[in-house]
Enzyme design. Sequence first.
Site, PDB file in Angstrom:
ATOM      1  N   GLU A 297       0.863  -1.185   0.000  1.00  0.00           N
ATOM      2  CA  GLU A 297       0.000   0.000   0.000  1.00  0.00           C
ATOM      3  C   GLU A 297       0.895   1.229   0.000  1.00  0.00           C
ATOM      4  O   GLU A 297       1.676   1.425   0.929  1.00  0.00           O
ATOM      5  CB  GLU A 297      -0.925  -0.037   1.216  1.00  0.00           C
ATOM      6  CG  GLU A 297      -1.929  -1.176   1.140  1.00  0.00           C
ATOM      7  CD  GLU A 297      -2.700  -1.171  -0.161  1.00  0.00           C
ATOM      8  OE1 GLU A 297      -3.225  -0.116  -0.567  1.00  0.00           O
ATOM      9  OE2 GLU A 297      -2.774  -2.228  -0.818  1.00  0.00           O
ATOM     10  N   CYS A 331      -1.714   9.442   3.392  1.00  0.00           N
ATOM     11  CA  CYS A 331      -1.694   9.022   1.990  1.00  0.00           C
ATOM     12  C   CYS A 331      -2.957   9.510   1.297  1.00  0.00           C
ATOM     13  O   CYS A 331      -2.995   9.696   0.094  1.00  0.00           O
ATOM     14  CB  CYS A 331      -1.590   7.507   1.908  1.00  0.00           C
ATOM     15  SG  CYS A 331      -2.915   6.679   2.789  1.00  0.00           S
TER      16      CYS A 331
HETATM   17  N1  LIG Z   1      -1.763   3.454   0.787  1.00  0.00           N
HETATM   18  C1  LIG Z   1      -1.867   3.460   2.108  1.00  0.00           C
HETATM   19  O1  LIG Z   1      -2.736   2.834   2.696  1.00  0.00           O
HETATM   20  C2  LIG Z   1      -0.881   4.263   2.910  1.00  0.00           C
HETATM   21  C3  LIG Z   1      -1.133   4.469   4.260  1.00  0.00           C
HETATM   22  C4  LIG Z   1      -0.216   5.204   5.010  1.00  0.00           C
HETATM   23  C5  LIG Z   1       0.920   5.725   4.414  1.00  0.00           C
HETATM   24  N2  LIG Z   1       1.116   5.518   3.101  1.00  0.00           N
HETATM   25  C6  LIG Z   1       2.301   6.092   2.448  1.00  0.00           C
HETATM   26  O2  LIG Z   1       3.438   5.923   3.278  1.00  0.00           O
HETATM   27  C7  LIG Z   1       4.375   6.947   3.039  1.00  0.00           C
HETATM   28  C8  LIG Z   1       4.807   7.551   4.353  1.00  0.00           C
HETATM   29  O3  LIG Z   1       5.284   6.559   5.203  1.00  0.00           O
HETATM   30  P1  LIG Z   1       6.834   6.312   5.445  1.00  0.00           P
HETATM   31  O4  LIG Z   1       7.559   7.603   5.366  1.00  0.00           O
HETATM   32  O5  LIG Z   1       6.926   5.523   6.695  1.00  0.00           O
HETATM   33  O6  LIG Z   1       7.212   5.439   4.207  1.00  0.00           O
HETATM   34  P2  LIG Z   1       8.588   4.674   3.913  1.00  0.00           P
HETATM   35  O7  LIG Z   1       8.416   3.982   2.627  1.00  0.00           O
HETATM   36  O8  LIG Z   1       9.732   5.564   4.075  1.00  0.00           O
HETATM   37  O9  LIG Z   1       8.686   3.607   5.102  1.00  0.00           O
HETATM   38  C9  LIG Z   1       7.675   2.645   5.323  1.00  0.00           C
HETATM   39  C10 LIG Z   1       8.288   1.483   6.071  1.00  0.00           C
HETATM   40  O10 LIG Z   1       9.232   0.844   5.210  1.00  0.00           O
HETATM   41  C11 LIG Z   1      10.461   0.671   5.902  1.00  0.00           C
HETATM   42  N3  LIG Z   1      11.545   0.591   4.927  1.00  0.00           N
HETATM   43  C12 LIG Z   1      12.369   1.581   4.502  1.00  0.00           C
HETATM   44  N4  LIG Z   1      13.240   1.075   3.592  1.00  0.00           N
HETATM   45  C13 LIG Z   1      12.959  -0.233   3.435  1.00  0.00           C
HETATM   46  C14 LIG Z   1      13.480  -1.273   2.634  1.00  0.00           C
HETATM   47  N5  LIG Z   1      14.488  -1.082   1.796  1.00  0.00           N
HETATM   48  N6  LIG Z   1      12.925  -2.498   2.724  1.00  0.00           N
HETATM   49  C15 LIG Z   1      11.878  -2.723   3.541  1.00  0.00           C
HETATM   50  N7  LIG Z   1      11.340  -1.777   4.339  1.00  0.00           N
HETATM   51  C16 LIG Z   1      11.867  -0.547   4.285  1.00  0.00           C
HETATM   52  C17 LIG Z   1      10.486   1.852   6.851  1.00  0.00           C
HETATM   53  O11 LIG Z   1      11.408   1.623   7.899  1.00  0.00           O
HETATM   54  C18 LIG Z   1       9.057   1.884   7.315  1.00  0.00           C
HETATM   55  O12 LIG Z   1       8.827   0.914   8.321  1.00  0.00           O
HETATM   56  C19 LIG Z   1       3.671   7.948   2.151  1.00  0.00           C
HETATM   57  O13 LIG Z   1       4.097   7.761   0.841  1.00  0.00           O
HETATM   58  C20 LIG Z   1       2.207   7.567   2.304  1.00  0.00           C
HETATM   59  O14 LIG Z   1       1.405   7.957   1.231  1.00  0.00           O
HETATM   60  C21 LIG Z   1       0.269   4.785   2.338  1.00  0.00           C
HETATM   61  N1  LIG Z   2      -7.018   5.520   6.031  1.00  0.00           N
HETATM   62  C1  LIG Z   2      -6.592   6.883   6.184  1.00  0.00           C
HETATM   63  C2  LIG Z   2      -5.331   7.167   5.450  1.00  0.00           C
HETATM   64  C3  LIG Z   2      -4.207   6.238   5.688  1.00  0.00           C
HETATM   65  C4  LIG Z   2      -2.970   6.758   5.049  1.00  0.00           C
HETATM   66  O1  LIG Z   2      -2.258   7.598   5.456  1.00  0.00           O
HETATM   67  C5  LIG Z   2      -7.661   7.820   5.669  1.00  0.00           C
HETATM   68  O2  LIG Z   2      -8.629   7.375   5.087  1.00  0.00           O
HETATM   69  O3  LIG Z   2      -7.521   9.023   5.834  1.00  0.00           O
END
Ligand SMILES: NC(=O)c1ccc[n+]([C@@H]2O[C@H](COP(=O)([O-])OP(=O)(O)OC[C@H]3O[C@@H](n4cnc5c(N)ncnc54)[C@H](O)[C@@H]3O)[C@@H](O)[C@H]2O)c1
Ligand SMILES: N[C@@H](CCC=O)C(=O)O
Length: 525
Positions: A297, A331
């Site tokens: 995600e 996100c």
């Molecule tokens: N689509 C969704 O449901 C959703 C929900 C929440 C956040 N997000 C997205 O998450 C991002 C923000 O979160 P973030 O800054 O923690 O993201 P990130 O990708 O920097 O980190 C996410 C996780 O991945 C780990 N990670 C980093 N490098 C890695 C590697 N090489 N291999 C495996 N794991 C690794 C991090 O330590 C962390 O636990 C934004 O882009 C946001 O849109 C998406």
């Molecule tokens: N589920 C949350 C978003 C999660 C991602 O950051 C929302 O619907 O706002």
Amino acid sequence: MAKVLEDIKGRLQTPFTNAPFTDFSKEENKHAQEEAIAQVRSELGQTYPLIIGGKKITGEKTFASVNPSQPNQVIGHFTSATVEQANEAVKVAAETFENWKHVPAEERASYLFAAADLMRQRRFYFNAWMIFEVGKSWVEADGDTAEAIDFLEYYAREMLRLAGDQPVTPLPGEENKLVYIPLGVGAVIPPWNFPNAIMVGMTSASFVAGNTVVLKPASTSPAIAYQFMRLLEEVGLPAGVVNFLTGSGSVVGDTLVDNPRVRYISFTGSRDVGLRIYERASKTPKGQRWLKRTILEMGGKDGIVVDETADLDAAATAIVASAFGFQGQKCSAGSRAIVVEQVYDKVLEKVVEKTKTLTMGDVTQPTTYMGPVVDENAMKKILEYIELGKQEGRLVTGGKHQGPGYFIEPTIFADVAPEARISLEEIFGPVLAFIKAKDFDDALDIANNTEYGLTGSLFSNDEQRLERAGEEFHVGNLYFNRKCTGAMVGGHPFGGFNMSGTDSKAGGPDYLLLFTQAKSISKKK
Ligand SMILES: NC(=O)c1ccc[n+]([C@@H]2O[C@H](COP(=O)([O-])OP(=O)(O)OC[C@H]3O[C@@H](n4cnc5c(N)ncnc54)[C@H](O)[C@@H]3O)[C@@H](O)[C@H]2O)c1
Ligand SMILES: N[C@@H](CCC=O)C(=O)O
């Protein structure tokens, strides 16, 4: 087991409902939250171990999680796990799986029910950890804990449903059934921005489905994940079912993803890390007997479309909430307002006016709306985008850093072109781009012009347009006449298209299927 079944029967007498949000205008709730903040403040700065097979292991190398409102305040010191420890955690999880996979679904679900109950009791305490560790306001923290409770309650019930009889077409002379069995060891890698809800959801879905887990929390929010580990220990979850591994995403993360004993990776985070995992997980190293499953995600660049028939006040209120709630670090954040030219100036004026009333500062106070962004890297990146925005649009409010914490003013750029970088790239901060569309058709085209496809809103009172958007607005979570953040478990299964990921629909009836494999069993009568 009889007691477990009896309790479950009682529980299922009432259908799933979402945990209500706390009303902080009530003195007793305000007081309880203040007390929890004081409690957590008194617990800051401790050192936390890894937990592998129930054993607490403090390593030689540690890193600090700090308060983004006040970066000199250490939330806790956490062990930087080594590659060997990461592989050990997978080994222990694989050994534990051999027993855990035989534990009946009812018993597995009962741990989630118990955890939900305990988290309800500790609601203010969990909120307080998020206020300190990631700078959530009271309301944002409380919504996060409510969602964590919902995930526990919802996935427990979902597992009971999946463990029941599944519809198969009767065939003469045969007894047929379809059962859902677990996958194996899951590497669970959540983000920091919903440090309770998403971490709890991904972890609990994994083990309720019969898998064992290595949980690697984000390095900016490990304390909240540790509190969840404590809670799991208290409800009696057997050692080794969930293993807690802190450390660098690139070192520990890559190790987990590459380990041939890992059966699946459940990741929520950025597009770039998601793509890296997708690619690495496709390899089949020697000794690996399966195709690793990836549940990914990823990011979003979500738009709110407003047409000339819309309630403009309601649209402006929703744009502000979607863009600046939790500092735009969702996100789902509505970081693009796409407004038809007929009402563009009016909507912009209303949004700017409302934005100027937002309070930013000390999130330990109940009335603060915005806190800091999560860390220095995030702050630098957002400020770079703000500089870029000054070339790509007209700065109408905000734009500055306010220290000493990582505070960035809610920022709006007007007259941004649909193809500008600040229109297309995820900034993940309090920066909103206003884009003018010629008409509704043009607005819909602009809304679909990014590589993402996570959330979107349309404000319109034209039923035909709403219907058309239902078909053509290409996002996993589409909202009409409301903000594009705040999906509710059960009501709005969550996940996006294209570069927003694998559309897992967390908090929906399809989610647990991702953590299981279906087996068809046929017996000749
Ligand atoms: N689509 C969704 O449901 C959703 C929900 C929440 C956040 N997000 C997205 O998450 C991002 C923000 O979160 P973030 O800054 O923690 O993201 P990130 O990708 O920097 O980190 C996410 C996780 O991945 C780990 N990670 C980093 N490098 C890695 C590697 N090489 N291999 C495996 N794991 C690794 C991090 O330590 C962390 O636990 C934004 O882009 C946001 O849109 C998406
Ligand atoms: N589920 C949350 C978003 C999660 C991602 O950051 C929302 O619907 O706002």
